[in-house]
Design an enzyme around this catalytic site. Structure first.
Site, PDB file in Angstrom:
ATOM      1  N   LYS A 187       0.830  -1.200   0.000  1.00  0.00           N
ATOM      2  CA  LYS A 187       0.000   0.000   0.000  1.00  0.00           C
ATOM      3  C   LYS A 187       0.876   1.266   0.000  1.00  0.00           C
ATOM      4  O   LYS A 187       2.075   1.199   0.267  1.00  0.00           O
ATOM      5  CB  LYS A 187      -0.935  -0.007   1.217  1.00  0.00           C
ATOM      6  CG  LYS A 187      -1.874  -1.227   1.267  1.00  0.00           C
ATOM      7  CD  LYS A 187      -2.744  -1.350   0.031  1.00  0.00           C
ATOM      8  CE  LYS A 187      -3.984  -2.209   0.191  1.00  0.00           C
ATOM      9  NZ  LYS A 187      -3.849  -3.649   0.311  1.00  0.00           N
TER      10      LYS A 187
HETATM   11  C1  LIG Z   1      -5.217  -4.461   0.896  1.00  0.00           C
HETATM   12  C2  LIG Z   1      -6.693  -4.403   0.847  1.00  0.00           C
HETATM   13  C3  LIG Z   1      -7.507  -4.920   1.872  1.00  0.00           C
HETATM   14  C4  LIG Z   1      -6.983  -5.734   3.022  1.00  0.00           C
HETATM   15  O1  LIG Z   1      -5.913  -5.222   3.674  1.00  0.00           O
HETATM   16  P1  LIG Z   1      -4.853  -6.200   4.391  1.00  0.00           P
HETATM   17  O2  LIG Z   1      -4.020  -5.255   5.168  1.00  0.00           O
HETATM   18  O3  LIG Z   1      -4.116  -6.904   3.306  1.00  0.00           O
HETATM   19  O4  LIG Z   1      -5.619  -7.137   5.248  1.00  0.00           O
HETATM   20  C5  LIG Z   1      -8.873  -4.746   1.794  1.00  0.00           C
HETATM   21  N1  LIG Z   1      -9.432  -4.121   0.752  1.00  0.00           N
HETATM   22  C6  LIG Z   1      -8.706  -3.627  -0.262  1.00  0.00           C
HETATM   23  C7  LIG Z   1      -9.391  -2.907  -1.359  1.00  0.00           C
HETATM   24  C8  LIG Z   1      -7.311  -3.773  -0.262  1.00  0.00           C
HETATM   25  O5  LIG Z   1      -6.611  -3.292  -1.292  1.00  0.00           O
END
Ligand SMILES: *Cc1c(COP(=O)(O)O)cnc(C)c1O
Length: 383
Positions: A187
């Site tokens: 992210k």
């Molecule tokens: C990354 C992501 C998640 C989940 O996050 P994690 O930290 O991997 O559990 C949920 N929704 C979206 C759209 C994502 O990109």
């Protein structure tokens, strides 16, 4: 084997500075390595970032989203409206709390949930909406909250990809109902793994803390009670220190990503790819944090499939990804009554999208190289 002339370009790579690395070493030496002072500092900084609203950290964006649903009171018998074009976590958590996801197709231009189709999906059981800001592009937030208010629905924003994105100049997280961020390694801001929930008031923040750690409340030196069923979702101080170190660079990260996205549009202008029908994202440089740069392939005009296209990129030293296959076509979802043809825009997007490299340490030359490769592959394999 010949050595490639340029190093392999992955589609994503986190940028962690030396001060953060040293900070992690300090935390490891401090004697307090799980949830503690670094988390308090991270939560305070995140709260400052979100206009002073209460914020609580979690060990993943998935846990954050699930606890958001629990705080909104979503449970068995309830329906939650969301998009099939997302990471599967978005709707898995709806099942996890005992509720049922109701998908609404995407707008093929924005690739986000089509707000104009939401009202037709509302039933007396609808309790909440989970919008997803795919690649960091928000939906029309005014319209979203107009719909939510009119139908008395809670909103749990899956802003996992939208940390640093804005709406009308205001940060995502500063406005709205419950807002869920992820700090997974890929992210825009990472704590390796982690997440944070932006809440409406202190009562919700207390509930978030309970759900995060076994439903426990401590009082005085020795008092302890458990009055809700919580889990184990707390973030370590090592992770929080990484997140804190990243936060300092967030504005620069977002600005850099916007520059690189602009370079992609320049690189694709008038090329073979766009000529053949390769689809580009919405060119939004005001709101989106450019978490990803996703193209769509005109597969009917290529003599290779998507995997072949990605293999061609790899041969040229370029990594790519797929974000995401339509959720409702996964086996678990088919077993629960979903199937092909139900959400054609999401299906088409999921079958044709390719995520190209985009991360802060990329150069303009890297972008030009990717665009050149995509154009060349389209020229060679177009029909
Ligand atoms: C990354 C992501 C998640 C989940 O996050 P994690 O930290 O991997 O559990 C949920 N929704 C979206 C759209 C994502 O990109």
């Amino acid at each position: 084997m010949t050595q490639p002339s340029v190093p392999f370009l992955p589609f994503v790579r986190p940028e962690i500075d030396e001060e953060t690395i040293q900070g992690v070493v300090d935390v490891l030496r401090s004697g307090w390595i799980t949830t503690g002072p670094q988390n308090q500092a991270f939560e305070a900084a995140l709260s400052g970032f979100c206009g002073g609203r209460p914020v609580r950290t979690f060990n993943s964006g998935t846990a954050t989203l699930e606890i958001g649903l629990r705080i909104a009171g979503v449970g068995p018998g309830d329906e939650v409206i969301t998009t099939p074009a997302s990471w599967v976590a978005t709707s898995n958590v709806v099942y996890e709390v005992g509720a049922t996801p109701v998908f609404v197709d995407i707008d093929p231009r924005t690739r986000n949930i089509d707000l104009d189709r939401i009202e037709a999906a509302i039933t007396p059981r609808t309790k909440a909406i989970i919008p997803v800001y795919l690649a960091g592009l928000p939906v029309d937030m005014d319209r979203l909250y107009e719909i939510a208010r009119a139908h008395r629905l809670r909103v749990i924003e899956d802003a996992a990809q939208a940390f640093g994105s804005t709406w009308n100049g205001e940060r995502i997280g500063k406005l709205g109902d419950l807002v869920s961020f992820s700090f997974h390694a890929n992210k825009n801001l990472t704590s390796i793994e982690g997440g944070a929930l932006v809440l409406n008031d202190e009562a919700e923040a207390v509930l978030a803390q309970k759900y995060r750690l076994q439903g426990i409340t401590r009082t005085g030196f020795d008092g302890m009670d458990c009055d809700v069923l919580g889990g184990k979702y707390n973030l370590t101080d090592v992770a929080a220190r990484v997140g804190l170190g990243q936060l300092k660079h967030l504005e620069r990260f977002t600005a850099r990503r916007r520059e690189l996205a602009r370079a992609y549009f320049a690189g694709f202008a008038d090329g073979a790819a766009v000529g053949l029908g390769v689809g580009l994202p919405v060119a939004d440089f005001a709101n989106s944090n450019w978490h990803m740069f996703q193209i769509t392939l005109p597969l009917e005009k290529l003599d290779i499939d998507r995997a072949g296209f990605m293999a061609e990129l790899k041969e040229r030293g370029i990594g790519s990804g797929v974000h995401y296959p339509a959720i409702h076509l996964f086996t678990l979802y088919r077993q629960r009554g979903f199937g092909p043809g139900m959400f054609p825009h999401a299906e088409r997007f999921g079958a044709t999208t390719v995520t190209l490299p985009l991360f802060t340490q990329m150069t303009g030359d890297d972008v030009a190289r990717v665009c050149g490769a995509v154009n060349e592959i389209c020229e060679r394999h177009g029909r």
